[in-house]
Design a protein around this motif. Structure first.
Motif, PDB file in Angstrom:
ATOM      1  N   GLN B  25     -17.826  15.942   1.104  1.00  0.00           N
ATOM      2  CA  GLN B  25     -18.770  14.879   1.475  1.00  0.00           C
ATOM      3  C   GLN B  25     -18.048  13.872   2.357  1.00  0.00           C
ATOM      4  OE1 GLN B  25     -18.420  11.558   0.194  1.00  0.00           O
ATOM      5  NE2 GLN B  25     -16.884  11.935  -1.411  1.00  0.00           N
ATOM      6  N   ASP B  26     -18.822  13.330   3.304  1.00  0.00           N
ATOM      7  CA  ASP B  26     -18.224  12.398   4.258  1.00  0.00           C
ATOM      8  C   ASP B  26     -18.802  10.994   4.120  1.00  0.00           C
ATOM      9  OD1 ASP B  26     -20.138  13.496   7.211  1.00  0.00           O
ATOM     10  OD2 ASP B  26     -20.751  12.693   5.260  1.00  0.00           O
ATOM     11  N   MET B  27     -19.282  10.660   2.933  1.00  0.00           N
ATOM     12  CA  MET B  27     -19.924   9.367   2.703  1.00  0.00           C
ATOM     13  C   MET B  27     -19.046   8.406   1.912  1.00  0.00           C
ATOM     14  SD  MET B  27     -23.724  10.836   1.880  1.00  0.00           S
ATOM     15  CE  MET B  27     -23.101  12.182   0.889  1.00  0.00           C
ATOM     16  N   ASN B  28     -17.796   8.800   1.690  1.00  0.00           N
ATOM     17  CA  ASN B  28     -16.840   7.979   0.939  1.00  0.00           C
ATOM     18  C   ASN B  28     -17.320   7.722  -0.499  1.00  0.00           C
ATOM     19  OD1 ASN B  28     -14.302   6.672   0.887  1.00  0.00           O
ATOM     20  ND2 ASN B  28     -15.275   4.667   1.087  1.00  0.00           N
ATOM     21  N   HIS B  29     -18.023   8.718  -1.067  1.00  0.00           N
ATOM     22  CA  HIS B  29     -18.500   8.588  -2.438  1.00  0.00           C
ATOM     23  C   HIS B  29     -17.381   8.841  -3.433  1.00  0.00           C
ATOM     24  CE1 HIS B  29     -23.013   9.311  -1.429  1.00  0.00           C
ATOM     25  NE2 HIS B  29     -22.561   8.130  -1.024  1.00  0.00           N
ATOM     26  N   ASN B  30     -17.462   8.159  -4.564  1.00  0.00           N
ATOM     27  CA  ASN B  30     -16.443   8.318  -5.592  1.00  0.00           C
ATOM     28  C   ASN B  30     -16.721   9.499  -6.521  1.00  0.00           C
ATOM     29  OD1 ASN B  30     -14.564   5.973  -5.290  1.00  0.00           O
ATOM     30  ND2 ASN B  30     -16.514   4.882  -5.400  1.00  0.00           N
ATOM     31  N   SER B  31     -17.996   9.793  -6.769  1.00  0.00           N
ATOM     32  CA  SER B  31     -18.353  10.776  -7.787  1.00  0.00           C
ATOM     33  C   SER B  31     -18.966  12.020  -7.156  1.00  0.00           C
ATOM     34  CB  SER B  31     -19.346  10.160  -8.778  1.00  0.00           C
ATOM     35  OG  SER B  31     -18.820   8.983  -9.348  1.00  0.00           O
ATOM     36  N   MET B  32     -18.611  13.171  -7.745  1.00  0.00           N
ATOM     37  CA  MET B  32     -19.137  14.440  -7.236  1.00  0.00           C
ATOM     38  C   MET B  32     -19.517  15.340  -8.407  1.00  0.00           C
ATOM     39  SD  MET B  32     -16.646  15.095  -3.934  1.00  0.00           S
ATOM     40  CE  MET B  32     -17.751  16.323  -3.195  1.00  0.00           C
ATOM     41  N   TYR B  33     -20.438  16.271  -8.146  1.00  0.00           N
ATOM     42  CA  TYR B  33     -21.046  17.069  -9.210  1.00  0.00           C
ATOM     43  C   TYR B  33     -21.294  18.496  -8.722  1.00  0.00           C
ATOM     44  CZ  TYR B  33     -22.425  12.213 -10.125  1.00  0.00           C
ATOM     45  OH  TYR B  33     -22.422  10.851 -10.300  1.00  0.00           O
ATOM     46  N   TRP B  34     -21.287  19.416  -9.671  1.00  0.00           N
ATOM     47  CA  TRP B  34     -21.763  20.772  -9.424  1.00  0.00           C
ATOM     48  C   TRP B  34     -22.884  21.087 -10.416  1.00  0.00           C
ATOM     49  CZ3 TRP B  34     -21.245  23.899  -5.487  1.00  0.00           C
ATOM     50  CH2 TRP B  34     -20.121  23.794  -4.657  1.00  0.00           C
ATOM     51  N   TYR B  35     -24.022  21.506  -9.849  1.00  0.00           N
ATOM     52  CA  TYR B  35     -25.170  21.941 -10.632  1.00  0.00           C
ATOM     53  C   TYR B  35     -25.484  23.395 -10.303  1.00  0.00           C
ATOM     54  CZ  TYR B  35     -26.567  17.098 -11.797  1.00  0.00           C
ATOM     55  OH  TYR B  35     -26.620  15.814 -12.278  1.00  0.00           O
ATOM     56  N   ARG B  36     -26.119  24.071 -11.244  1.00  0.00           N
ATOM     57  CA  ARG B  36     -26.697  25.377 -10.948  1.00  0.00           C
ATOM     58  C   ARG B  36     -28.208  25.294 -11.182  1.00  0.00           C
ATOM     59  NH1 ARG B  36     -24.845  30.214 -14.782  1.00  0.00           N
ATOM     60  NH2 ARG B  36     -26.823  31.057 -13.981  1.00  0.00           N
ATOM     61  N   GLN B  37     -28.943  26.030 -10.345  1.00  0.00           N
ATOM     62  CA  GLN B  37     -30.395  26.027 -10.428  1.00  0.00           C
ATOM     63  C   GLN B  37     -30.884  27.434 -10.681  1.00  0.00           C
ATOM     64  OE1 GLN B  37     -32.584  25.034  -6.830  1.00  0.00           O
ATOM     65  NE2 GLN B  37     -34.271  24.196  -8.018  1.00  0.00           N
ATOM     66  N   ASP B  38     -31.579  27.608 -11.774  1.00  0.00           N
ATOM     67  CA  ASP B  38     -32.122  28.912 -12.151  1.00  0.00           C
ATOM     68  C   ASP B  38     -33.626  28.783 -12.376  1.00  0.00           C
ATOM     69  OD1 ASP B  38     -29.229  28.727 -13.907  1.00  0.00           O
ATOM     70  OD2 ASP B  38     -29.518  30.386 -12.502  1.00  0.00           O
ATOM     71  N   PRO B  39     -34.379  29.837 -12.065  1.00  0.00           N
ATOM     72  CA  PRO B  39     -35.840  29.790 -12.238  1.00  0.00           C
ATOM     73  C   PRO B  39     -36.216  29.431 -13.675  1.00  0.00           C
ATOM     74  CG  PRO B  39     -35.192  31.732 -10.986  1.00  0.00           C
ATOM     75  CD  PRO B  39     -33.924  31.111 -11.482  1.00  0.00           C
ATOM     76  N   GLY B  40     -37.116  28.465 -13.815  1.00  0.00           N
ATOM     77  CA  GLY B  40     -37.575  28.069 -15.137  1.00  0.00           C
ATOM     78  C   GLY B  40     -36.604  27.223 -15.924  1.00  0.00           C
ATOM     79  N   MET B  41     -35.419  26.967 -15.354  1.00  0.00           N
ATOM     80  CA  MET B  41     -34.397  26.188 -16.072  1.00  0.00           C
ATOM     81  C   MET B  41     -34.100  24.862 -15.397  1.00  0.00           C
ATOM     82  SD  MET B  41     -33.640  28.091 -18.613  1.00  0.00           S
ATOM     83  CE  MET B  41     -32.116  27.430 -19.238  1.00  0.00           C
ATOM     84  N   GLY B  42     -34.577  24.664 -14.200  1.00  0.00           N
ATOM     85  CA  GLY B  42     -34.256  23.428 -13.504  1.00  0.00           C
ATOM     86  C   GLY B  42     -32.804  23.385 -13.084  1.00  0.00           C
ATOM     87  N   LEU B  43     -32.261  22.192 -12.969  1.00  0.00           N
ATOM     88  CA  LEU B  43     -30.852  22.005 -12.614  1.00  0.00           C
ATOM     89  C   LEU B  43     -30.054  21.687 -13.865  1.00  0.00           C
ATOM     90  CD1 LEU B  43     -32.271  21.416  -9.792  1.00  0.00           C
ATOM     91  CD2 LEU B  43     -30.158  20.197  -9.272  1.00  0.00           C
ATOM     92  N   ARG B  44     -28.947  22.370 -13.995  1.00  0.00           N
ATOM     93  CA  ARG B  44     -28.064  22.114 -15.123  1.00  0.00           C
ATOM     94  C   ARG B  44     -26.666  21.777 -14.608  1.00  0.00           C
ATOM     95  NH1 ARG B  44     -28.600  27.331 -18.760  1.00  0.00           N
ATOM     96  NH2 ARG B  44     -28.692  28.298 -16.700  1.00  0.00           N
ATOM     97  N   LEU B  45     -26.081  20.761 -15.188  1.00  0.00           N
ATOM     98  CA  LEU B  45     -24.790  20.267 -14.742  1.00  0.00           C
ATOM     99  C   LEU B  45     -23.673  21.156 -15.246  1.00  0.00           C
ATOM    100  CD1 LEU B  45     -23.300  17.947 -13.265  1.00  0.00           C
ATOM    101  CD2 LEU B  45     -23.237  16.756 -15.474  1.00  0.00           C
ATOM    102  N   ILE B  46     -22.811  21.590 -14.344  1.00  0.00           N
ATOM    103  CA  ILE B  46     -21.692  22.450 -14.718  1.00  0.00           C
ATOM    104  C   ILE B  46     -20.450  21.595 -14.983  1.00  0.00           C
ATOM    105  CG2 ILE B  46     -20.262  24.407 -14.038  1.00  0.00           C
ATOM    106  CD1 ILE B  46     -22.470  25.149 -12.005  1.00  0.00           C
ATOM    107  N   TYR B  47     -20.032  20.865 -13.981  1.00  0.00           N
ATOM    108  CA  TYR B  47     -18.896  19.967 -14.067  1.00  0.00           C
ATOM    109  C   TYR B  47     -19.169  18.768 -13.172  1.00  0.00           C
ATOM    110  CZ  TYR B  47     -15.273  22.800 -16.447  1.00  0.00           C
ATOM    111  OH  TYR B  47     -14.524  23.494 -17.365  1.00  0.00           O
TER     112      TYR B  47
END
Lengths: 111, 116
Positions: B25-47
């Protein structure tokens, strides 16, 4: 733990119809509430938010009111367009936690 | 404006293979996330990484590792891919972590991973 429940989709509407997508939440304390939208082939983007009870978030003709008494944050739009076809996610966060998303509701608008 | 950039956009793996998803990311943000998206499950946070130098498990961390390489970059590694990891993966960033964060996450366009 905290959770978000959205109405099952898909929601299929004709152009200019009224839209409601229901969202209820479970949380201790006072979470902040959000609606995110995902257009085809893209990542999610913030649509609107409300940070305290009775707040109304609004953007692009969409509105949602934070109702603590019913633990709800329903998304509404008075007249949908074909370009509103997307997946809509309700989400919440509380102090010290990452965003928790609902399962998403697919909206399909036909002309 | 690039925002959040993920690579690759598509990948097919065989069971047991390893791979790394890259995110910058090039926005100088402090926090970052990884999500996975599966049908019928929405977004779930990995790390997630609340700030440079820290990483924490989310809802579904098993089978994954992450590295916050610097303030800009946050990678997700699958050491031994399994068919259950077939998904669309999204990287996101925010100015700060909660509670001071406004709650607005900026997402990449996603990486579609298929494990055969």
């Amino acid at each position: 733990g905290n959770s978000v429940t959205q109405m099952e989709g898909p929601v299929t509407l004709s152009e200019e119809a009224f839209l409601t997508i229901n969202c209820t939440y479970t949380a201790t304390g006072y979470p902040s509430l959000f609606w995110y939208v995902q257009y085809p082939g893209e990542g999610l983007q913030l649509l609107l938010k409300a940070t305290k009870a009775d707040d109304k978030g609004s953007n692009k003709g969409f509105e949602a009111t934070y109702r603590k008494e019913t633990t709800s944050f329903h998304l509404e739009k008075g007249s949908v367009q074909v370009s509103d076809s997307a997946v809509y996610f309700c989400a919440l966060t509380q102090a010290g936690t990452a965003l928790i998303f609902g399962k998403g509701t697919t909206l399909s608008v036909s002309s | 404006n690039a925002g959040v950039t993920q690579t690759p956009k598509f990948q097919v793996l065989k069971t047991g293979q390893s791979m790394t998803l890259q995110c910058a990311q090039d926005m100088n943000h402090n926090s970052m996330y990884w999500y996975r998206q599966d049908p019928g499950m929405g977004l779930r946070l990995i790390y997630y990484s609340a700030s440079e130098g820290t990483t924490d498990k989310g809802e579904v961390p098993n089978g994954y590792n992450v590295s916050r390489l610097n303030k800009r970059e946050f990678s997700l590694r699958l050491e031994s891919a399994a068919p259950s990891q077939t998904s669309v993966y999204f990287c996101a960033s925010s100015v700060r972590f909660y509670p001071t964060n406004t709650g607005e996450l900026f997402f990449g366009e996603g990486s579609r991973l298929t494990v055969l």
